[in-house]
Design a protein around this motif. Sequence first.
Motif, PDB file in Angstrom:
ATOM      1  N   LEU A  48       4.168  12.600  12.679  1.00 41.01           N
ATOM      2  CA  LEU A  48       3.412  12.751  11.016  1.00 41.01           C
ATOM      3  C   LEU A  48       3.044  12.525   9.633  1.00 41.01           C
ATOM      4  O   LEU A  48       2.098  12.279   9.742  1.00 41.01           O
ATOM      5  N   GLU A  49       4.668  11.699   9.583  1.00 41.97           N
ATOM      6  CA  GLU A  49       4.552  10.513   9.074  1.00 41.97           C
ATOM      7  C   GLU A  49       3.546   9.496   9.108  1.00 41.97           C
ATOM      8  O   GLU A  49       2.674   8.382   8.243  1.00 41.97           O
ATOM      9  N   GLY A  50       3.770   8.866  10.350  1.00 34.03           N
ATOM     10  CA  GLY A  50       3.413   7.655  10.616  1.00 34.03           C
ATOM     11  C   GLY A  50       1.898   8.093  10.602  1.00 34.03           C
ATOM     12  O   GLY A  50       0.868   6.825  10.067  1.00 34.03           O
ATOM     13  N   VAL A  51       1.515   8.761  10.809  1.00 25.49           N
ATOM     14  CA  VAL A  51      -0.485   9.047  10.509  1.00 25.49           C
ATOM     15  C   VAL A  51      -0.909   8.754   9.273  1.00 25.49           C
ATOM     16  O   VAL A  51      -2.032   7.971   9.152  1.00 25.49           O
ATOM     17  N   ALA A  52      -0.061   9.550   8.788  1.00 26.26           N
ATOM     18  CA  ALA A  52       0.120   9.866   7.100  1.00 26.26           C
ATOM     19  C   ALA A  52      -0.037   8.481   6.597  1.00 26.26           C
ATOM     20  O   ALA A  52      -0.942   8.001   5.416  1.00 26.26           O
ATOM     21  N   PHE A  53       0.871   7.784   6.455  1.00 21.47           N
ATOM     22  CA  PHE A  53       1.034   6.615   6.651  1.00 21.47           C
ATOM     23  C   PHE A  53       0.114   4.975   6.732  1.00 21.47           C
ATOM     24  O   PHE A  53      -0.315   4.406   6.111  1.00 21.47           O
ATOM     25  N   ALA A  54      -0.926   5.170   7.775  1.00 19.79           N
ATOM     26  CA  ALA A  54      -1.573   4.744   8.759  1.00 19.79           C
ATOM     27  C   ALA A  54      -3.077   5.566   7.500  1.00 19.79           C
ATOM     28  O   ALA A  54      -4.335   4.245   7.549  1.00 19.79           O
ATOM     29  N   ILE A  55      -3.217   6.389   7.509  1.00 18.62           N
ATOM     30  CA  ILE A  55      -4.291   7.141   6.252  1.00 18.62           C
ATOM     31  C   ILE A  55      -4.068   5.701   5.264  1.00 18.62           C
ATOM     32  O   ILE A  55      -5.322   5.687   4.750  1.00 18.62           O
ATOM     33  N   ARG A  56      -2.594   5.926   4.526  1.00 18.41           N
ATOM     34  CA  ARG A  56      -2.641   5.410   3.054  1.00 18.41           C
ATOM     35  C   ARG A  56      -3.024   3.797   3.603  1.00 18.41           C
ATOM     36  O   ARG A  56      -3.710   3.306   2.501  1.00 18.41           O
TER      37      ARG A  56
END
Length: 484
Positions: A368-376
Amino acid sequence: MYLGIDLGTSGVKAMLIGDDQAVVGSASSKEVTTTRLHDGWSEQDPADWIRAMEEAIAGLRSAHPDAFSAVRGIGLSGHMHGATLLDADDKVLRPCIMWNDTRSYREAAALDADPRFRKITGNIVFPGFTAPKLAWVKNNEPDIFAKVRWVLLPKDYLRLWLAGEHLSEMSDSAGTSWLDTGARKWSSELLAATGLDESQMPGLVEGTAPAGTLRPELAAKWGLREGIVIAGGAGDNAASACGMGTVREGTAFVSLGTSGVLFAANARYLPNPESAVHAFCHALPDTWHQMGVILSATDALNWHARVTGASAADLTKELGDTLKTPSHVTFLPYLSGERTPHNDATIRGAFLGLGHEADRTVLTQAVLEGVAFAIRDSLEALKSAGTALTRVTAIGGGSRSRYWLKSIATALGLPVDLPADGDFGAAFGAARLGLIAATGANPTDILTPPATAETIHPEAALSAAYEDAYQRYRRLYPAIRAAY
């Protein structure tokens, strides 16, 4: 009544709305099969789209016969970039090469090296776009290429079946690498660079304009009156924006679907291809949009679910609702390569920082964090392209996870709005476009945003930890890039 038809990667959704835009009902088809013959390939049979559309419409007619019989306008939406190749008799020549097919990365690089493509389209030539796919067919399937009479995008193949017209609109066509995005017209120069000409392209209209009428035989079969207008429609992301009312300068949404999208509406054309941000036409006249696109959002969580043997819902439930400090495990969600900001079709995902303590819950948190950081990453790319956001609205299946939304809000440093109960996705946006085309209504009067039910704010106590974790995430791409 107005009918919205959305051709998604996994199936077709049909939706009915009334003059007041209230949703009367919706129905979905069974899953459409995607074939992956080789690494990086992704294909679908367009005949399956027709079957899926008929199935969804049959379900809608069965559940709401009186409302369906009152349909006065139809709007179309669909996944973008797909190469649907037809001969002179409108017969499909080969399976559609889909948006997430990356086989043409060499051809994409060759076209992108021609400075005319970025100058005219305002975008990098990504491997997922349509033009490099045609270059691949020309290089690898010359007999098929020689027979190509029409190149259609997926939703426009549905239009051909519904109306008998070879037509498209600006938002979808902007993802081909053949559109002069600022002038909103095909570029004969770029078509010639891939061995094609404008006669092989569909005619262009705006997404709010009429683009054909329902064939009389279909009208009779479905119990509808003749002459029903079909709108130009939109590519799936622009259609979702129409559903969400994301059509005015400064409005934005984050979509957690199969892929992930950070979408911002613009009142003017703002290309910046070096940032790997997409600068496309919107479905409304004289309106554009920018978006950062990651190729695996819920797709990453679903992959993790398959590997662990648990459902995606159970995995996110194990995390609870309280946002945790990022662990030392980092996930790079490059399962199908990545677009924004890397434009890298061959990179692949990874877990890094694994230790004995990394149980299933820790790995889920990292996904979940990896996807959030990709969106960042996409947020930073939008900033470099001249767009500053103050908040976003969350849509898509992944937005059902409160934990994920808290993670995204904290990673972006922006409040995330949740719309009031309702379905405001691409099928709804398509139905709205059908309403506009059929009635001549002012688009800005129709394409209004839903009420906000709740706002999830960044968790200030974890902002510093999230920033540290994001900077670690950013350092890892070049580190693993060397391995490929």
